[in-house]
Enzyme design. Structure first.
Site, PDB file in Angstrom:
ATOM      1  N   ASP A  14     -68.071 -15.068 -38.206  1.00 21.53           N
ATOM      2  CA  ASP A  14     -66.795 -14.426 -38.936  1.00 21.53           C
ATOM      3  C   ASP A  14     -65.858 -14.717 -37.806  1.00 21.53           C
ATOM      4  O   ASP A  14     -65.712 -14.768 -36.594  1.00 21.53           O
ATOM      5  CB  ASP A  14     -67.367 -12.848 -38.578  1.00 21.53           C
TER       6      ASP A  14
ATOM      7  N   HIS B 121     -63.657 -12.928 -46.312  1.00 21.93           N
ATOM      8  CA  HIS B 121     -64.019 -11.806 -45.434  1.00 21.93           C
ATOM      9  C   HIS B 121     -63.150 -10.799 -45.533  1.00 21.93           C
ATOM     10  O   HIS B 121     -62.996 -10.068 -44.755  1.00 21.93           O
ATOM     11  CB  HIS B 121     -64.193 -12.124 -44.041  1.00 21.93           C
TER      12      HIS B 121
ATOM     13  N   HIS C 134     -59.792  -6.586 -43.541  1.00 24.21           N
ATOM     14  CA  HIS C 134     -60.872  -6.268 -42.547  1.00 24.21           C
ATOM     15  C   HIS C 134     -61.113  -4.744 -42.580  1.00 24.21           C
ATOM     16  O   HIS C 134     -61.172  -4.130 -41.462  1.00 24.21           O
ATOM     17  CB  HIS C 134     -60.783  -6.743 -41.300  1.00 24.21           C
TER      18      HIS C 134
ATOM     19  N   HIS D 230     -69.429 -14.899 -33.861  1.00 24.80           N
ATOM     20  CA  HIS D 230     -68.236 -14.712 -33.930  1.00 24.80           C
ATOM     21  C   HIS D 230     -67.379 -15.880 -33.459  1.00 24.80           C
ATOM     22  O   HIS D 230     -67.891 -16.291 -32.168  1.00 24.80           O
ATOM     23  CB  HIS D 230     -67.631 -13.264 -33.202  1.00 24.80           C
TER      24      HIS D 230
END
Length: 276
Positions: free
Chosen positions: A90, A141, A145, A240
């Site tokens: 991510d 994504h 967010h 991440h």
């Protein structure tokens, strides 16, 4: 007499046609209303994705109170009988470690799947193009967010996904792969349905650990111990890309997985879109 009969037939035919048009129109309105009712009946209760970790190299059990996720083209793990790992990162912002990650992935010929927000695409065009050129999937994504479960307006919901895909196409000239990772793992039944309606698969995970705090990175040994002990067939591994520790240990982690007989595959393999 014949002329009168003909006129009557024409009048009857006209009204029959009119009634047919009205019936079709009402049917379409009913179906549209029915669809709207069905969508509005879907639960908007927000859930946080989780799994129950285990250290016996078996697949963990997913969230129990929201098992409806299985009905909405959603994945959190692959085949339990296949030693395949799906490596996902991510990326909400660039922290200077992605090139090192890409160098290591290239060394091991390992395809990864990067879930990026819209601003990441716009601010890191060279990196995004490098990801694509080297065979990785750059996936969605969201734009902002935010919790997708918190968005009431379907147009705003769609904008979070579609504007990100548009930015990707403007930078790469390609269509964005239709995989979506809900920010923070927050979801509702309605958000999963809306995501599916856009043609996207929702991708959760069966492994993750606390690796995203820049100022509180896990030690190399701590990170490797947790990753190795919880590795399992079909794992969708969430890391991440802003993590310094991840960048520094990835070479060793990939080597360990290879020695254990695992192969790294893209999400296209998971969803049977193509072999890779």
């Amino acid at each position: 007499m014949k002329k009168n009969n003909l006129g009557n037939y024409l009048i009857i035919g006209f009204f029959a046609l009119l009634l047919g048009v009205i019936a079709i129109t009402n049917s379409n309105l009913f179906n549209k209303s029915k669809t709207q009712i069905l969508d509005s009946d879907l639960s908007t209760t927000e859930y946080n994705w989780y799994f129950n970790p285990r250290e016996d190299h078996k697949q963990p059990d997913p969230i129990k109170e929201a098992d409806f996720f299985k009905s909405y083209n959603t994945y959190y793990v692959g085949d339990p009988n296949e030693k395949v790992i799906y490596l996902t990162f991510d990326a909400g912002y660039e922290n200077g470690y992605t090139n090192l990650l890409l160098d290591t992935l290239k060394k091991h010929n390992a395809p990864a799947n990067f879930f990026v927000v819209k601003s990441y695409i716009e601010n890191n065009k060279d990196l995004v193009n490098r990801m694509v050129k080297e065979g990785h999937l750059v996936c969605n994504h969201s734009k902002s967010h935010v919790s997708m479960a918190s968005i009431d307006n379907i147009d705003k919901f769609n904008e979070e996904i579609l504007s990100t895909a548009k930015a990707y196409k403007e930078v790469t000239g390609k269509e964005m792969p239709k995989y979506f990772r809900p920010p923070m793992g927050k979801f509702s039944e309605r958000s999963l349905k809306y995501t599916q309606d856009l043609g996207y698969s929702t991708i959760f995970w069966s492994f993750a650990y606390v690796d995203w705090y820049d100022s509180n990175q896990p030690s190399h040994e701590e990170a490797k111990k947790k990753i190795y002990s919880r590795t399992h067939p079909g794992a969708i591994v969430l890391l991440h890309s802003n993590s310094q520790t991840n960048a520094e240990i990835l070479d060793e982690v990939l080597t360990h997985w290879e020695e254990e007989g695992y192969t790294i595959k893209s999400l296209d393999y998971l969803t049977d879109k193509k072999t890779s």
